[in-house]
Scaffold this motif. Structure first.
Motif, PDB file in Angstrom:
ATOM      1  N   ALA A   1     -31.213  22.209 -49.217  1.00 16.08           N
ATOM      2  CA  ALA A   1     -31.844  23.329 -48.512  1.00 16.08           C
ATOM      3  C   ALA A   1     -32.564  22.840 -47.258  1.00 16.08           C
ATOM      4  N   GLN A   2     -33.284  21.729 -47.386  1.00 13.91           N
ATOM      5  CA  GLN A   2     -33.997  21.169 -46.244  1.00 13.91           C
ATOM      6  C   GLN A   2     -33.040  20.787 -45.124  1.00 13.91           C
ATOM      7  N   TYR A   3     -31.958  20.103 -45.468  1.00  6.93           N
ATOM      8  CA  TYR A   3     -31.038  19.604 -44.443  1.00  6.93           C
ATOM      9  C   TYR A   3     -30.280  20.752 -43.769  1.00  6.93           C
ATOM     10  N   CYS A   4     -29.873  21.745 -44.561  1.00  2.00           N
ATOM     11  CA  CYS A   4     -29.172  22.901 -43.973  1.00  2.00           C
ATOM     12  C   CYS A   4     -30.101  23.638 -43.002  1.00  2.00           C
ATOM     13  N   ALA A   5     -31.356  23.826 -43.396  1.00  2.00           N
ATOM     14  CA  ALA A   5     -32.311  24.479 -42.505  1.00  2.00           C
ATOM     15  C   ALA A   5     -32.545  23.637 -41.252  1.00  2.00           C
TER      16      ALA A   5
ATOM     17  N   ALA B   1     -32.871  31.079 -44.333  1.00  2.00           N
ATOM     18  CA  ALA B   1     -31.621  30.385 -44.660  1.00  2.00           C
ATOM     19  C   ALA B   1     -31.879  29.275 -45.669  1.00  2.00           C
ATOM     20  N   GLY B   2     -32.957  28.507 -45.475  1.00  2.00           N
ATOM     21  CA  GLY B   2     -33.293  27.456 -46.432  1.00  2.00           C
ATOM     22  C   GLY B   2     -33.579  28.017 -47.814  1.00  2.00           C
ATOM     23  N   LEU B   3     -34.331  29.114 -47.869  1.00  2.00           N
ATOM     24  CA  LEU B   3     -34.631  29.749 -49.156  1.00  2.00           C
ATOM     25  C   LEU B   3     -33.348  30.281 -49.809  1.00  2.00           C
ATOM     26  N   ALA B   4     -32.455  30.824 -48.992  1.00  2.00           N
ATOM     27  CA  ALA B   4     -31.197  31.357 -49.529  1.00  2.00           C
ATOM     28  C   ALA B   4     -30.349  30.251 -50.142  1.00  2.00           C
ATOM     29  N   VAL B   5     -30.281  29.102 -49.469  1.00  2.00           N
ATOM     30  CA  VAL B   5     -29.521  27.970 -50.011  1.00  2.00           C
ATOM     31  C   VAL B   5     -30.090  27.536 -51.351  1.00  2.00           C
ATOM     32  N   GLY B   6     -31.422  27.414 -51.416  1.00  2.00           N
ATOM     33  CA  GLY B   6     -32.052  27.019 -52.672  1.00  2.00           C
ATOM     34  C   GLY B   6     -31.820  28.029 -53.778  1.00  2.00           C
TER      35      GLY B   6
ATOM     36  N   LEU C   1     -36.607  28.487 -59.556  1.00  2.00           N
ATOM     37  CA  LEU C   1     -36.705  27.042 -59.336  1.00  2.00           C
ATOM     38  C   LEU C   1     -35.983  26.647 -58.056  1.00  2.00           C
ATOM     39  N   GLY C   2     -34.843  27.270 -57.778  1.00  2.00           N
ATOM     40  CA  GLY C   2     -34.133  26.985 -56.536  1.00  2.00           C
ATOM     41  C   GLY C   2     -34.973  27.335 -55.311  1.00  2.00           C
TER      42      GLY C   2
END
Length: 345
Positions: A86-90, A107-112, A235-236
């Motif tokens: 999530a960090q890297y995608c953001a 976007a980061g929250l969505a990935v997680g 958790l994600g």
């Protein structure tokens, strides 16, 4: 109290307090803290305490998410990999595409959240055991991240991400600057929200019920599948928040920065009384578990003890907690059998 003897209600309250893991954990923290304050210089200094809060805020946020999964009767080993992805995608969206802060954070929250829900899908619909499914997801997620990133860090994060957000600061007599920053405030907000959600909402009570006895919860109409998506999805989200805060702290996105933090977070959760079999645990207990691990690692570092010794402490913690859980479940099963024997006879 009569003639120096505590009343029955006071004795009962004292017995309940002794049974709570939080009480024993707090006592251990006070003992360990006293030992380190006498042996390690600057251990109780305000700058060191605030630095500990900020350093362990990321792990505390992930621990809140893991606590919810443990209470629901599951286990997740993939949250550190989820945080990294999530960090890297953001970071890619922010540095390469120049997207604004709200879109990058969403976007980061969505990935997680998606990675967390994927775990729930594998567990509920494919019927894979939670520990196996999440170990597999950890391996796949982290390996894909390292493959596509080439292990390269992103140093060109925008200013809105790397600039320190300070809510309060002061200067000590020695000239050290003490600051309450965004990671600390985020940890407090997440902790309070998780506590309120798990203790005051219907979903929280249902998660406890499902973790205590999934079949009984199903019989009274609780939607087990929906709750699994809620627990693992939460958790994600917490992992994504932790990952983005970690990048904020260090000013860059490092693909393997969160690697190998799973056991430390799991140790904190089980130290705080969260059962590996589900249905048991409290937010204050998990937070105290994080505090104890932070004190141990910081104190040992100040004393010059090898970091490998801290890994030994984590391993012993997990072994001891698992052993106590198995022993308690065996005793409970034995008592139920003995209680039912006269009726069956």
């Amino acid at each position: 109290m009569r003639d120096g003897v505590p009343s029955t209600s006071a004795q009962s309250a004292l017995r309940r307090l002794r049974r709570r893991p939080e009480a024993w954990l707090l006592a251990v923290i006070l003992i360990v803290g006293t030992i380190f304050s006498l042996t390690a210089r600057d251990f109780l200094s305000l700058p060191n305490i605030i630095d500990l809060l900020e350093t362990y805020s990321v792990q505390a946020i992930m621990a809140m998410g893991l606590f919810v999964v443990l209470v629901s009767g599951g286990i997740d080993i993939s949250f550190a990999a989820t945080a990294s992805v999530a960090q890297y995608c953001a970071a890619l969206l922010a540095s390469q595409l120049g997207l604004p802060a709200p879109l990058v954070i969403l976007a980061g929250l969505a990935v997680g959240g998606i990675l967390g829900c994927l775990n729930a899908l594998l567990i509920h619909y494919v019927r894979i055991t939670s520990i196996i499914a999440t170990i597999a997801m950890m391996s796949v997620s982290f390996s894909l991240l390292m493959y596509f990133s080439g292990g390269k860090s992103i140093y060109t994060l925008p200013d809105w991400w790397t600039d320190r957000i300070v809510f309060w600061q002061t200067e000590t007599e020695s000239g050290d600057l003490v600051r309450i920053t965004l990671p600390i405030v985020a940890m407090v907000v997440v902790t309070l929200f998780t506590w309120a959600w798990m203790t005051r909402s219907s979903a929280g009570r249902q998660l406890y019920a499902m973790g205590g006895n999934a079949e009984a919860a199903r019989r009274i109409g609780i939607n087990i599948g929906r709750l699994q998506f809620v627990a693992y999805g939460y958790l994600g989200l917490m992992a994504a928040i932790a990952g983005m805060l970690q990048a904020h702290r260090v000013g860059e996105s490092v693909p393997n920065a969160m690697y190998n933090t799973e056991l430390a977070v799991l140790s904190a959760a089980v130290l705080g009384g969260a059962s590996l079999t589900g249905g048991i645990g409290t937010v204050p207990g998990v937070l105290l578990g994080i505090v104890l691990l932070a004190i141990l690692q910081n104190g040992l570092n100040l004393l010059g003890v090898s970091s490998y010794f801290f890994q030994i402490v984590i391993g012993i913690t997990i072994l001891a907690s698992t052993s106590l859980t198995v022993i308690s479940s065996r005793r409970g099963r034995r008592h139920r059998i003995l209680a039912e024997a006269p009726a069956n006879g």
